[in-house]
Motif scaffolding. Sequence first.
Motif, PDB file in Angstrom:
ATOM      1  N   GLN A 181      19.747  29.331 -42.631  1.00 15.73           N
ATOM      2  CA  GLN A 181      19.912  28.567 -41.401  1.00 15.73           C
ATOM      3  C   GLN A 181      20.857  29.233 -40.416  1.00 15.73           C
ATOM      4  OE1 GLN A 181      21.234  24.872 -43.054  1.00 15.73           O
ATOM      5  NE2 GLN A 181      19.186  24.231 -43.726  1.00 15.73           N
ATOM      6  N   VAL A 182      21.624  30.221 -40.898  1.00 14.66           N
ATOM      7  CA  VAL A 182      22.497  30.996 -40.012  1.00 14.66           C
ATOM      8  C   VAL A 182      21.709  32.231 -39.585  1.00 14.66           C
ATOM      9  CG1 VAL A 182      24.705  32.180 -39.782  1.00 14.66           C
ATOM     10  CG2 VAL A 182      24.523  30.168 -41.250  1.00 14.66           C
ATOM     11  N   THR A 183      21.293  32.286 -38.363  1.00 16.88           N
ATOM     12  CA  THR A 183      20.299  33.267 -37.928  1.00 16.88           C
ATOM     13  C   THR A 183      20.785  34.706 -37.988  1.00 16.88           C
ATOM     14  OG1 THR A 183      20.999  32.944 -35.624  1.00 16.88           O
ATOM     15  CG2 THR A 183      19.171  31.584 -36.428  1.00 16.88           C
ATOM     16  N   GLN A 265      32.736  32.311 -38.121  1.00 17.83           N
ATOM     17  CA  GLN A 265      31.807  31.846 -39.153  1.00 17.83           C
ATOM     18  C   GLN A 265      32.393  31.905 -40.560  1.00 17.83           C
ATOM     19  OE1 GLN A 265      28.508  34.536 -37.631  1.00 17.83           O
ATOM     20  NE2 GLN A 265      27.291  32.744 -38.198  1.00 17.83           N
ATOM     21  N   LEU A 266      33.317  32.826 -40.812  1.00 13.09           N
ATOM     22  CA  LEU A 266      33.797  33.042 -42.170  1.00 13.09           C
ATOM     23  C   LEU A 266      34.384  31.797 -42.833  1.00 13.09           C
ATOM     24  CD1 LEU A 266      35.375  36.620 -42.017  1.00 13.09           C
ATOM     25  CD2 LEU A 266      33.275  35.893 -43.158  1.00 13.09           C
ATOM     26  N   PRO A 267      35.245  31.009 -42.168  1.00 14.16           N
ATOM     27  CA  PRO A 267      35.796  29.832 -42.854  1.00 14.16           C
ATOM     28  C   PRO A 267      34.740  28.875 -43.392  1.00 14.16           C
ATOM     29  CG  PRO A 267      37.064  30.293 -40.882  1.00 14.16           C
ATOM     30  CD  PRO A 267      35.860  31.192 -40.835  1.00 14.16           C
ATOM     31  N   VAL A 268      33.624  28.744 -42.703  1.00 16.42           N
ATOM     32  CA  VAL A 268      32.539  27.891 -43.196  1.00 16.42           C
ATOM     33  C   VAL A 268      31.979  28.448 -44.497  1.00 16.42           C
ATOM     34  CG1 VAL A 268      30.273  26.925 -42.661  1.00 16.42           C
ATOM     35  CG2 VAL A 268      31.974  27.201 -40.841  1.00 16.42           C
ATOM     36  N   LEU A 269      31.860  29.775 -44.577  1.00 19.43           N
ATOM     37  CA  LEU A 269      31.349  30.404 -45.793  1.00 19.43           C
ATOM     38  C   LEU A 269      32.340  30.266 -46.937  1.00 19.43           C
ATOM     39  CD1 LEU A 269      29.884  33.610 -44.101  1.00 19.43           C
ATOM     40  CD2 LEU A 269      28.620  31.609 -44.911  1.00 19.43           C
ATOM     41  N   TYR A 270      33.665  30.385 -46.664  1.00 19.26           N
ATOM     42  CA  TYR A 270      34.660  30.157 -47.715  1.00 19.26           C
ATOM     43  C   TYR A 270      34.491  28.763 -48.310  1.00 19.26           C
ATOM     44  CZ  TYR A 270      37.173  33.747 -44.926  1.00 19.26           C
ATOM     45  OH  TYR A 270      37.515  34.844 -44.210  1.00 19.26           O
ATOM     46  N   THR A 271      34.332  27.784 -47.429  1.00 14.55           N
ATOM     47  CA  THR A 271      34.226  26.391 -47.869  1.00 14.55           C
ATOM     48  C   THR A 271      32.993  26.170 -48.728  1.00 14.55           C
ATOM     49  OG1 THR A 271      35.361  25.658 -45.853  1.00 14.55           O
ATOM     50  CG2 THR A 271      34.126  24.006 -47.091  1.00 14.55           C
ATOM     51  N   GLN A 272      31.854  26.739 -48.305  1.00 10.86           N
ATOM     52  CA  GLN A 272      30.619  26.572 -49.067  1.00 10.86           C
ATOM     53  C   GLN A 272      30.727  27.219 -50.440  1.00 10.86           C
ATOM     54  OE1 GLN A 272      27.878  24.810 -48.383  1.00 10.86           O
ATOM     55  NE2 GLN A 272      28.804  24.040 -46.509  1.00 10.86           N
ATOM     56  N   LEU A 273      31.355  28.375 -50.519  1.00  9.78           N
ATOM     57  CA  LEU A 273      31.545  29.021 -51.820  1.00  9.78           C
ATOM     58  C   LEU A 273      32.504  28.222 -52.686  1.00  9.78           C
ATOM     59  CD1 LEU A 273      31.736  32.810 -50.829  1.00  9.78           C
ATOM     60  CD2 LEU A 273      29.973  31.698 -52.220  1.00  9.78           C
ATOM     61  N   GLY A 274      33.457  27.549 -52.065  1.00  7.50           N
ATOM     62  CA  GLY A 274      34.373  26.719 -52.829  1.00  7.50           C
ATOM     63  C   GLY A 274      33.669  25.607 -53.578  1.00  7.50           C
ATOM     64  N   HIS A 275      32.574  25.084 -53.033  1.00 11.37           N
ATOM     65  CA  HIS A 275      31.804  24.040 -53.715  1.00 11.37           C
ATOM     66  C   HIS A 275      31.131  24.562 -54.982  1.00 11.37           C
ATOM     67  CE1 HIS A 275      32.735  21.485 -50.471  1.00 11.37           C
ATOM     68  NE2 HIS A 275      31.819  21.891 -49.611  1.00 11.37           N
TER      69      HIS A 275
END
Length: 498
Positions: A181-183, A265-275
């Motif tokens: 979804q991230v183009t 964009q990076l902080p969003v990716l950190y958060t998703q990996l944290g899950h």
Amino acid sequence: MSAPQAERTVRTYAGYIDERRTYAFGLTPVAFGALAAIVVLTLAVMFLAGSPFVALVLGGVGVLAWLPLVIRGPQGKSAYELALLGRQWGAQRSAGRHIYRAGSLSNQAGGRTRLPGIGAETEMWWALDVNGHRFGMMRMPSTHQYTVLLRCRIGGAAGNDQDVIDGFVGSWANFQTMLGQVTNIAAVAVTVETLPDTGERARANVESITDALAPADARAILLERLSAASESGFRVHARVAITFDAATPAQRKDPMAAAEMIGAQLPVLYTQLGHTNVLATPMTDSEYAAVVRRAYDPAAEPDIERALALGEHVCDWADAGPVTAEEDKTTYVHDSGVSRVWTMTRPPSGFPTERVLVGLLSPNSQIPRKRITLLLRPYAPGDAAKTVEGDFKSAVGAVNTARGIGSAAADIALQNAGAARVAEARGHGVVSVSMIVTATGESEDQLDTLDPEMASLISGARITARPAYRYQAAAWLAGLGIGVLLPDHATIPKSLRG
């Protein structure tokens, strides 16, 4: 009394699809189109020129030229592809391009030790994300791509209930869906590397907290324990490389414009990996270079580890490559190491659980240094829908034309394609998956000794893999997991590939 607990359902994961479009008789679109053109041309010559003999000769020549498109060799390569690769390999050997020499006594500009081959053009930049974390950003000018490396601390499954583990797996699926979804995300490389523990990190940490006035006996006992642990221990180094496409002309020309976009964009990716029970932090430009330097020269790892533990600068990106490297058909010699690379040709078979790769990823005393890199290339939602529809249509065509054992295999492929089609319609992401496995030793003889154990680990992971024959150097660099994507540097036309 409490009611008896229901038996837990064991979750399994399967349904991999071979994205290979087929028309009638199991032919690819290019092969089918070429055959149709040959038939039309033969009939045209026969009826218009009135010469059946000439038409048959032309048709025969056309068929001979067409056959290499459908003859498939190792790793599914067509005969044309194998021939072109062999020609390129021979030209490379004749020109001496399989040998790399760098350093102060070489003809390299400035006496630097840049990355060889595909990596020679890369550049290193750094920036800050919106949270103020410094991150290194590797630029690949020819493909207009930027890669950020994340250091990962994996929580693991130990001590967690199965329901929690299933939740982590589901979060990983959500992470892959988000990638599509991230183009501007081109690929994600997940690398798990097992290395002998040098003890330098622990030693540096202990020295930083040890009082100079502490009893000598206490300090000696502590250092003795550290030494014993480093002699018998292994360390797992996990990282995730995220490769971004330059979305605008400004980002292609100016890396800082791309850095601004990536930093947001990076902080969003950190958060998703944290899950997924993974703590991810960005690597600085110096740490990024250190990862590459250590891989090329394993003997320098103790010094590199100590420098990293103390927060010292290891090397510039222009000095992260090897001083000497040489590629052979099935091995790659680089500074103080010799490596062999395998590429996955078939994903895990059957219906494995989430632990299917545990044996391959875990430390192994017989193979001190190995690296497994999983490469994921996400599809955008629109492309994902087209892909699964195309897979389903190809699977239906295969069922209609297959016979015997081939029919059973076609039925299974149709079931998998149908399941993928339904999953995509429900919002699941679609990614292209590949894997590169690398083992490193001190000599080629040691690698030959490790081969049976590597074959056992690969088989235990229920995958099929073959040595990267005649492209060990390129596969080694791609398997390093730093943002080198081999399909974007392919030299064989798509029309001639298997």
